[in-house]
Design a protein around this motif. Structure first.
Motif, PDB file in Angstrom:
ATOM      1  N   TYR A 160     -15.505 -26.971   0.463  1.00  0.00           N
ATOM      2  CA  TYR A 160     -14.670 -25.556  -0.382  1.00  0.00           C
ATOM      3  C   TYR A 160     -15.341 -24.463   0.673  1.00  0.00           C
ATOM      4  O   TYR A 160     -14.679 -23.578   1.206  1.00  0.00           O
ATOM      5  CB  TYR A 160     -15.098 -25.213  -1.738  1.00  0.00           C
ATOM      6  CG  TYR A 160     -14.356 -23.983  -2.466  1.00  0.00           C
ATOM      7  CD1 TYR A 160     -12.862 -24.045  -2.351  1.00  0.00           C
ATOM      8  CD2 TYR A 160     -15.514 -23.032  -2.670  1.00  0.00           C
ATOM      9  CE1 TYR A 160     -12.595 -22.837  -2.976  1.00  0.00           C
ATOM     10  CE2 TYR A 160     -14.593 -21.721  -3.299  1.00  0.00           C
ATOM     11  CZ  TYR A 160     -13.218 -21.690  -3.414  1.00  0.00           C
ATOM     12  OH  TYR A 160     -12.870 -20.512  -3.838  1.00  0.00           O
ATOM     13  N   GLU A 161     -16.660 -24.467   1.002  1.00  0.00           N
ATOM     14  CA  GLU A 161     -17.437 -23.353   1.583  1.00  0.00           C
ATOM     15  C   GLU A 161     -16.800 -23.442   3.048  1.00  0.00           C
ATOM     16  O   GLU A 161     -16.759 -22.407   3.645  1.00  0.00           O
ATOM     17  CB  GLU A 161     -18.701 -23.552   1.519  1.00  0.00           C
ATOM     18  CG  GLU A 161     -19.431 -22.262   2.152  1.00  0.00           C
ATOM     19  CD  GLU A 161     -19.467 -20.903   1.255  1.00  0.00           C
ATOM     20  OE1 GLU A 161     -19.596 -19.929   2.144  1.00  0.00           O
ATOM     21  OE2 GLU A 161     -19.355 -21.191   0.029  1.00  0.00           O
ATOM     22  N   HIS A 162     -16.681 -24.758   3.469  1.00  0.00           N
ATOM     23  CA  HIS A 162     -16.282 -24.778   4.889  1.00  0.00           C
ATOM     24  C   HIS A 162     -14.812 -24.103   4.912  1.00  0.00           C
ATOM     25  O   HIS A 162     -14.619 -23.500   5.914  1.00  0.00           O
ATOM     26  CB  HIS A 162     -16.240 -26.297   5.054  1.00  0.00           C
ATOM     27  CG  HIS A 162     -15.873 -26.589   6.581  1.00  0.00           C
ATOM     28  ND1 HIS A 162     -15.055 -27.678   6.868  1.00  0.00           N
ATOM     29  CD2 HIS A 162     -16.396 -26.034   8.095  1.00  0.00           C
ATOM     30  CE1 HIS A 162     -14.758 -27.846   8.280  1.00  0.00           C
ATOM     31  NE2 HIS A 162     -15.638 -26.784   8.678  1.00  0.00           N
ATOM     32  N   ALA A 163     -14.037 -24.292   4.050  1.00  0.00           N
ATOM     33  CA  ALA A 163     -12.681 -23.899   4.054  1.00  0.00           C
ATOM     34  C   ALA A 163     -12.596 -22.390   4.092  1.00  0.00           C
ATOM     35  O   ALA A 163     -11.979 -21.581   4.454  1.00  0.00           O
ATOM     36  CB  ALA A 163     -11.876 -24.582   3.006  1.00  0.00           C
ATOM     37  N   VAL A 164     -13.573 -21.691   3.068  1.00  0.00           N
ATOM     38  CA  VAL A 164     -13.693 -20.408   2.960  1.00  0.00           C
ATOM     39  C   VAL A 164     -14.107 -19.776   4.276  1.00  0.00           C
ATOM     40  O   VAL A 164     -13.356 -18.757   4.700  1.00  0.00           O
ATOM     41  CB  VAL A 164     -14.889 -19.992   1.944  1.00  0.00           C
ATOM     42  CG1 VAL A 164     -15.031 -18.478   2.205  1.00  0.00           C
ATOM     43  CG2 VAL A 164     -14.335 -20.322   0.492  1.00  0.00           C
ATOM     44  N   THR A 165     -15.126 -20.307   4.910  1.00  0.00           N
ATOM     45  CA  THR A 165     -15.338 -19.784   6.276  1.00  0.00           C
ATOM     46  C   THR A 165     -14.421 -19.799   7.185  1.00  0.00           C
ATOM     47  O   THR A 165     -13.727 -18.779   8.260  1.00  0.00           O
ATOM     48  CB  THR A 165     -16.615 -20.532   6.975  1.00  0.00           C
ATOM     49  OG1 THR A 165     -17.740 -20.448   5.881  1.00  0.00           O
ATOM     50  CG2 THR A 165     -16.859 -20.062   8.212  1.00  0.00           C
ATOM     51  N   TYR A 166     -13.526 -21.015   7.302  1.00  0.00           N
ATOM     52  CA  TYR A 166     -12.593 -21.263   8.186  1.00  0.00           C
ATOM     53  C   TYR A 166     -11.196 -20.156   8.067  1.00  0.00           C
ATOM     54  O   TYR A 166     -10.855 -19.318   8.994  1.00  0.00           O
ATOM     55  CB  TYR A 166     -11.880 -22.531   8.377  1.00  0.00           C
ATOM     56  CG  TYR A 166     -10.568 -22.669   9.134  1.00  0.00           C
ATOM     57  CD1 TYR A 166     -10.756 -22.578  10.436  1.00  0.00           C
ATOM     58  CD2 TYR A 166      -9.337 -22.572   8.467  1.00  0.00           C
ATOM     59  CE1 TYR A 166      -9.525 -22.640  11.433  1.00  0.00           C
ATOM     60  CE2 TYR A 166      -8.415 -22.634   9.381  1.00  0.00           C
ATOM     61  CZ  TYR A 166      -8.458 -22.575  10.752  1.00  0.00           C
ATOM     62  OH  TYR A 166      -7.298 -22.773  11.552  1.00  0.00           O
ATOM     63  N   PHE A 167     -10.949 -19.811   6.708  1.00  0.00           N
ATOM     64  CA  PHE A 167      -9.711 -18.948   6.532  1.00  0.00           C
ATOM     65  C   PHE A 167     -10.254 -17.492   6.920  1.00  0.00           C
ATOM     66  O   PHE A 167      -9.338 -16.690   7.255  1.00  0.00           O
ATOM     67  CB  PHE A 167      -9.327 -19.061   5.117  1.00  0.00           C
ATOM     68  CG  PHE A 167      -8.600 -20.444   4.975  1.00  0.00           C
ATOM     69  CD1 PHE A 167      -7.469 -20.731   5.768  1.00  0.00           C
ATOM     70  CD2 PHE A 167      -9.051 -21.424   4.002  1.00  0.00           C
ATOM     71  CE1 PHE A 167      -6.625 -21.963   5.471  1.00  0.00           C
ATOM     72  CE2 PHE A 167      -8.064 -22.607   3.771  1.00  0.00           C
ATOM     73  CZ  PHE A 167      -7.060 -22.741   4.803  1.00  0.00           C
ATOM     74  N   GLU A 168     -11.592 -17.175   6.236  1.00  0.00           N
ATOM     75  CA  GLU A 168     -12.114 -15.823   6.818  1.00  0.00           C
ATOM     76  C   GLU A 168     -11.792 -15.585   8.321  1.00  0.00           C
ATOM     77  O   GLU A 168     -11.391 -14.605   8.662  1.00  0.00           O
ATOM     78  CB  GLU A 168     -13.437 -15.847   6.220  1.00  0.00           C
ATOM     79  CG  GLU A 168     -13.930 -14.440   6.581  1.00  0.00           C
ATOM     80  CD  GLU A 168     -15.587 -14.329   6.378  1.00  0.00           C
ATOM     81  OE1 GLU A 168     -16.135 -13.299   6.473  1.00  0.00           O
ATOM     82  OE2 GLU A 168     -16.212 -15.266   5.780  1.00  0.00           O
TER      83      GLU A 168
END
Length: 323
Positions: A231-239
């Motif tokens: 989830y944190e990995h996806a947050v960083t990517y979409f940001e």
């Protein structure tokens, strides 16, 4: 010589009879589809904002049942009604439906405010074949600051007969695609092919040992919080994606309740005409965790916890990223 009053009245009626088509409710008989012309009507584009010019050859009212931009307030609104005198020209910024090969404007007597409309699940072309269905709208004053063109609100009466002006549209498309891989939805203001490409990427389960905690090319196990590294990995990517769009700013807002936490990734584009008003377009990018797996999803039944989350809600996230 005096004529009886009845005789005088009869003479007046005989004189006025040839003119009766120019008065009252019969005035629409002087109109036809040729009473209004549209500039470049042979090059109307579906799914794209474009500027067209309307020109009237008779006094008339025209009902435009599509998204237009009011020239005074600069806001988009869902249709309008314009009164036009013979010889008048009006330029209009308009968004025509992306999936319709034909569109229609409606003509009526100048000053008309009540108009029939189709059912919500019905196309205008289908409605023209059975105009007894549907309901009505009424043109009312535009109350936006600077607003010039009437708003449309639900009405109580249809206002009578109308004259349809039917025109063909075409949708732009990419030259590198074929029918099999989505050429029909490959261009436009928001196009389905770009949305599909995002869904395909986010849910790509091709194994990749160096791509992150999912062990895949895509961003799969993105269920909410509880120290979930995917989830944190996806947050960083979409940001990072939103930062790359050149927005005024991107903010990550974190919320926590006990041990559960979630994130909003917010991109901001500040307005200049209405800086204190908000237009929000969003979607959740998390999915349900695998423990909520719904039997049947493996054969195409929509469910939760499939790890990919294409249906819920990579599709919505992809719409946001495309827009």
């Amino acid at each position: 010589m005096r004529l009886p009053i009845q005789a005088v009245g009869l003479m007046v009626l005989m004189i006025l009879a040839p003119l009766s088509g120019c008065f009252g409710e019969n005035e629409i008989e002087t109109l036809d589809a040729g009473s209004l012309s549209i500039s470049d009507s042979d090059a109307l584009q579906a799914g794209m904002w474009q500027t067209i010019t309307l020109q009237a050859s008779n006094d008339l009212a025209v009902f435009v049942p599509y998204f237009i931009q009011d020239p005074g307030s600069m806001r988009a609104q869902n249709g309008t009604v314009l009164d036009m005198k013979s010889g008048d020209k009006v330029s209009m910024n308009i968004l025509l439906p992306p999936r319709n090969e034909e569109i229609v404007f409606f003509l009526g007597d100048i000053g008309r405010v009540n108009w029939p409309i189709r059912e919500p699940d019905q196309s205008w072309m289908a409605w023209l074949n059975n105009p007894s269905t549907g309901s009505s709208v009424e043109a009312v004053e535009n109350l936006d600051v600077g607003g010039m063109w009437p708003w449309l609100v639900p009405g109580n009466v249809t206002g009578g007969d109308i004259i349809p002006l039917v025109m063909e549209t075409s949708r732009p498309f990419r030259s590198d695609l074929t029918e099999e891989n989505g050429v029909g939805a490959s261009d436009g203001w928001v196009n389905g092919r770009d949305v599909y490409d995002w869904v395909d990427f986010i849910t790509d389960d091709t194994p990749c040992a160096t791509c992150g905690p999912d062990g895949a090319v895509g961003y799969l196990d993105r269920w909410v919080g509880n120290a979930n590294p995917s989830y944190e990995h996806a947050v960083t990517y979409f940001e990072g994606v939103m930062l790359g769009y050149g927005l005024d700013r991107v903010e990550v807002h974190r919320f926590q309740s006990n041990t559960a936490w979630s994130v909003n990734i917010c991109g901001y584009k500040d307005g200049s005409v209405y800086p204190n008003e908000w237009l929000i377009f969003g979607a959740h990018f998390d999915i349900a965790p695998p423990v909520a797996y719904t039997p049947g999803a493996e054969i195409g039944i929509p469910g939760y916890g499939t790890r990919h989350g294409a249906y819920d809600n990579a599709a919505g996230s992809s719409m946001v990223l495309t827009t």
